[in-house]
Design a protein around this motif. Structure first.
Motif, PDB file in Angstrom:
ATOM      1  N   GLY A   1       0.784  -1.222   0.000  1.00 55.02           N
ATOM      2  CA  GLY A   1       0.000   0.000   0.000  1.00 55.02           C
ATOM      3  C   GLY A   1       0.819   1.276   0.000  1.00 55.02           C
ATOM      4  N   VAL A   2       0.098   2.377  -0.105  1.00 54.51           N
ATOM      5  CA  VAL A   2       0.692   3.712  -0.215  1.00 54.51           C
ATOM      6  C   VAL A   2       0.012   4.626   0.794  1.00 54.51           C
ATOM      7  CG1 VAL A   2       0.950   5.690  -1.783  1.00 54.51           C
ATOM      8  CG2 VAL A   2       1.280   3.378  -2.645  1.00 54.51           C
ATOM      9  N   GLY A   3       0.767   5.569   1.349  1.00 58.34           N
ATOM     10  CA  GLY A   3       0.196   6.508   2.301  1.00 58.34           C
ATOM     11  C   GLY A   3       0.918   7.839   2.276  1.00 58.34           C
ATOM     12  N   LEU A   4       0.524   8.716   3.191  1.00 56.94           N
ATOM     13  CA  LEU A   4       1.091  10.061   3.291  1.00 56.94           C
ATOM     14  C   LEU A   4       1.529  10.331   4.724  1.00 56.94           C
ATOM     15  CD1 LEU A   4      -1.693  11.778   1.222  1.00 56.94           C
ATOM     16  CD2 LEU A   4       0.720  11.776   0.578  1.00 56.94           C
ATOM     17  N   PHE A   5       2.699  10.941   4.888  1.00 56.68           N
ATOM     18  CA  PHE A   5       3.150  11.419   6.190  1.00 56.68           C
ATOM     19  C   PHE A   5       2.834  12.909   6.274  1.00 56.68           C
ATOM     20  CE2 PHE A   5       6.595   7.994   6.165  1.00 56.68           C
ATOM     21  CZ  PHE A   5       5.937   7.206   7.090  1.00 56.68           C
TER      22      PHE A   5
ATOM     23  N   VAL B   1       5.324  13.794   2.611  1.00 56.36           N
ATOM     24  CA  VAL B   1       5.917  12.629   1.953  1.00 56.36           C
ATOM     25  C   VAL B   1       4.820  11.663   1.509  1.00 56.36           C
ATOM     26  CG1 VAL B   1       7.333  10.557   2.360  1.00 56.36           C
ATOM     27  CG2 VAL B   1       8.101  12.772   3.211  1.00 56.36           C
ATOM     28  N   LEU B   2       4.948  11.178   0.269  1.00 56.33           N
ATOM     29  CA  LEU B   2       4.160  10.056  -0.226  1.00 56.33           C
ATOM     30  C   LEU B   2       5.054   8.833  -0.094  1.00 56.33           C
ATOM     31  CD1 LEU B   2       1.615   8.994  -1.853  1.00 56.33           C
ATOM     32  CD2 LEU B   2       3.052   9.311  -3.893  1.00 56.33           C
ATOM     33  N   TYR B   3       4.548   7.758   0.524  1.00 58.21           N
ATOM     34  CA  TYR B   3       5.389   6.596   0.779  1.00 58.21           C
ATOM     35  C   TYR B   3       4.668   5.298   0.449  1.00 58.21           C
ATOM     36  CZ  TYR B   3       2.622   5.806   4.984  1.00 58.21           C
ATOM     37  OH  TYR B   3       1.585   5.558   5.851  1.00 58.21           O
ATOM     38  N   ALA B   4       5.466   4.250   0.235  1.00 61.79           N
ATOM     39  CA  ALA B   4       4.965   2.887   0.131  1.00 61.79           C
ATOM     40  C   ALA B   4       5.240   2.225   1.474  1.00 61.79           C
ATOM     41  CB  ALA B   4       5.671   2.138  -0.998  1.00 61.79           C
TER      42      ALA B   4
ATOM     43  N   THR C   1      10.170   6.005   0.517  1.00 60.00           N
ATOM     44  CA  THR C   1       9.700   7.328   0.096  1.00 60.00           C
ATOM     45  C   THR C   1       9.539   7.343  -1.419  1.00 60.00           C
ATOM     46  OG1 THR C   1      10.780   8.388   1.975  1.00 60.00           O
ATOM     47  CG2 THR C   1      10.225   9.801   0.090  1.00 60.00           C
ATOM     48  N   LEU C   2       8.336   7.747  -1.877  1.00 56.21           N
ATOM     49  CA  LEU C   2       8.039   7.821  -3.310  1.00 56.21           C
ATOM     50  C   LEU C   2       8.106   9.252  -3.831  1.00 56.21           C
ATOM     51  CD1 LEU C   2       4.993   5.371  -3.513  1.00 56.21           C
ATOM     52  CD2 LEU C   2       7.418   4.889  -3.950  1.00 56.21           C
ATOM     53  N   ALA C   3       7.722  10.224  -2.994  1.00 54.14           N
ATOM     54  CA  ALA C   3       7.743  11.633  -3.416  1.00 54.14           C
ATOM     55  C   ALA C   3       7.803  12.519  -2.178  1.00 54.14           C
ATOM     56  CB  ALA C   3       6.510  11.977  -4.242  1.00 54.14           C
ATOM     57  N   ARG C   4       8.383  13.706  -2.377  1.00 57.51           N
ATOM     58  CA  ARG C   4       8.483  14.693  -1.293  1.00 57.51           C
ATOM     59  C   ARG C   4       7.772  15.976  -1.715  1.00 57.51           C
ATOM     60  NH1 ARG C   4      13.560  12.220  -1.332  1.00 57.51           N
ATOM     61  NH2 ARG C   4      14.073  11.237   0.643  1.00 57.51           N
ATOM     62  N   PHE C   5       7.201  16.653  -0.723  1.00 55.84           N
ATOM     63  CA  PHE C   5       6.520  17.931  -0.940  1.00 55.84           C
ATOM     64  C   PHE C   5       7.176  18.924   0.002  1.00 55.84           C
ATOM     65  CE2 PHE C   5       3.497  14.326  -0.880  1.00 55.84           C
ATOM     66  CZ  PHE C   5       3.407  14.145  -2.251  1.00 55.84           C
ATOM     67  N   ASN C   6       8.114  19.694  -0.511  1.00 52.54           N
ATOM     68  CA  ASN C   6       8.968  20.540   0.324  1.00 52.54           C
ATOM     69  C   ASN C   6       8.206  21.406   1.313  1.00 52.54           C
ATOM     70  OD1 ASN C   6      11.231  19.453  -0.792  1.00 52.54           O
ATOM     71  ND2 ASN C   6      11.602  21.141  -2.209  1.00 52.54           N
TER      72      ASN C   6
ATOM     73  N   MET D   1      -3.778  14.779  -3.450  1.00 48.93           N
ATOM     74  CA  MET D   1      -2.756  13.776  -3.139  1.00 48.93           C
ATOM     75  C   MET D   1      -3.360  12.618  -2.341  1.00 48.93           C
ATOM     76  SD  MET D   1       0.245  12.921  -3.892  1.00 48.93           S
ATOM     77  CE  MET D   1       0.720  14.466  -4.654  1.00 48.93           C
ATOM     78  N   ARG D   2      -4.300  12.895  -1.438  1.00 48.96           N
ATOM     79  CA  ARG D   2      -4.971  11.812  -0.713  1.00 48.96           C
ATOM     80  C   ARG D   2      -5.723  10.900  -1.684  1.00 48.96           C
ATOM     81  NH1 ARG D   2      -5.574  15.927   3.165  1.00 48.96           N
ATOM     82  NH2 ARG D   2      -7.621  16.528   2.380  1.00 48.96           N
ATOM     83  N   ASP D   3      -6.365  11.498  -2.685  1.00 46.29           N
ATOM     84  CA  ASP D   3      -7.075  10.710  -3.699  1.00 46.29           C
ATOM     85  C   ASP D   3      -6.081   9.874  -4.509  1.00 46.29           C
ATOM     86  OD1 ASP D   3      -9.436  11.877  -2.821  1.00 46.29           O
ATOM     87  OD2 ASP D   3      -9.534  13.318  -4.485  1.00 46.29           O
ATOM     88  N   PHE D   4      -4.953  10.469  -4.853  1.00 44.08           N
ATOM     89  CA  PHE D   4      -3.899   9.763  -5.598  1.00 44.08           C
ATOM     90  C   PHE D   4      -3.415   8.558  -4.796  1.00 44.08           C
ATOM     91  CE2 PHE D   4       0.615   9.113  -6.564  1.00 44.08           C
ATOM     92  CZ  PHE D   4       0.603   9.042  -7.954  1.00 44.08           C
ATOM     93  N   ALA D   5      -3.141   8.758  -3.499  1.00 42.71           N
ATOM     94  CA  ALA D   5      -2.666   7.669  -2.641  1.00 42.71           C
ATOM     95  C   ALA D   5      -3.746   6.593  -2.495  1.00 42.71           C
ATOM     96  CB  ALA D   5      -2.248   8.214  -1.276  1.00 42.71           C
ATOM     97  N   ALA D   6      -4.993   6.994  -2.343  1.00 46.52           N
ATOM     98  CA  ALA D   6      -6.083   6.027  -2.170  1.00 46.52           C
ATOM     99  C   ALA D   6      -6.204   5.116  -3.394  1.00 46.52           C
ATOM    100  CB  ALA D   6      -7.394   6.757  -1.909  1.00 46.52           C
TER     101      ALA D   6
END
Length: 186
Positions: free
Chosen positions: A72-76, A83-86, A122-127, A138-143
């Motif tokens: 799965g994928v989630g967000l910190f 951060v978007l992460y696996a 970590t898949l992507a960072r949002f500075n 981004m929540r929709d993208f992760a879902a």
């Protein structure tokens, strides 16, 4: 000064699957596939002799090999996603190795924060972090990527990496590779 961390590299197959999960990323800076890893300990910046001491401590670690899976994928970042992460599926062997790596780092004089260990890639960072409409997007993208799976794959080594910050993100260089013992060896 050397900025360093200890991690587990991902096999190519798992990296490709996670790279495919980045497709259509609506914002942020994707992590290149060659940088995918599971961090065991971020050491920070230290003089060369301290990193050499860490290396000697890491080389003495004896831990059994184990299998890892991505699930799965989630967000910190609750208020502002950073951060978007696996997610890495729970694995006692990983927790055991993480504890040994932290003990080795502390034995070399590196103070690690006593933060909760949340294994991930970590898949992507949002500075600046994402909020509002961008955060919802981004929540929709992760879902839509909650079913992303990779593995199980064998973890038979861990690595001491040098991390050099650059304009296009960090560049990782292997400084030392440490083989794991056979199954059931500790």
């Amino acid at each position: 000064m050397i900025r360093a961390f200890v991690g587990i590299p991902l096999p190519e197959d798992a990296s490709r699957k996670l790279g495919a999960a980045q497709a259509g990323l609506p914002s942020g800076r994707p992590v290149p596939e060659e940088n995918f890893h599971v961090t065991l300990a971020f050491l920070g910046e230290h003089p060369g002799p301290v990193i050499e001491d860490v290396h000697l401590e890491l080389a003495a670690i004896r831990a059994p090999a184990f299998d890892l899976s991505i699930a799965g994928v989630g967000l910190f970042g609750d208020n502002r996603h950073r951060v978007l992460y696996a997610a890495v599926a729970p694995e006692p062997g990983l927790t055991h190795l993480r504890e040994k790596v932290a003990q080795a780092a502390r034995g070399a004089g590196v103070a690690l924060p006593r933060a909760r260990f949340t294994p991930h890639v970590t898949l992507a960072r949002f500075n600046a972090g994402l909020a509002g409409e961008a955060a919802q997007e981004m929540r929709d993208f992760a879902a839509r990527r909650m079913n992303v799976r990779a593995g199980p794959f064998a973890v038979e080594e861990f690595v001491l990496y040098r991390s050099t910050l650059g304009r296009n993100g960090p560049v990782y260089q292997e400084m030392a590779v440490y083989p794991m013992g056979g199954r059931g060896t500790s």
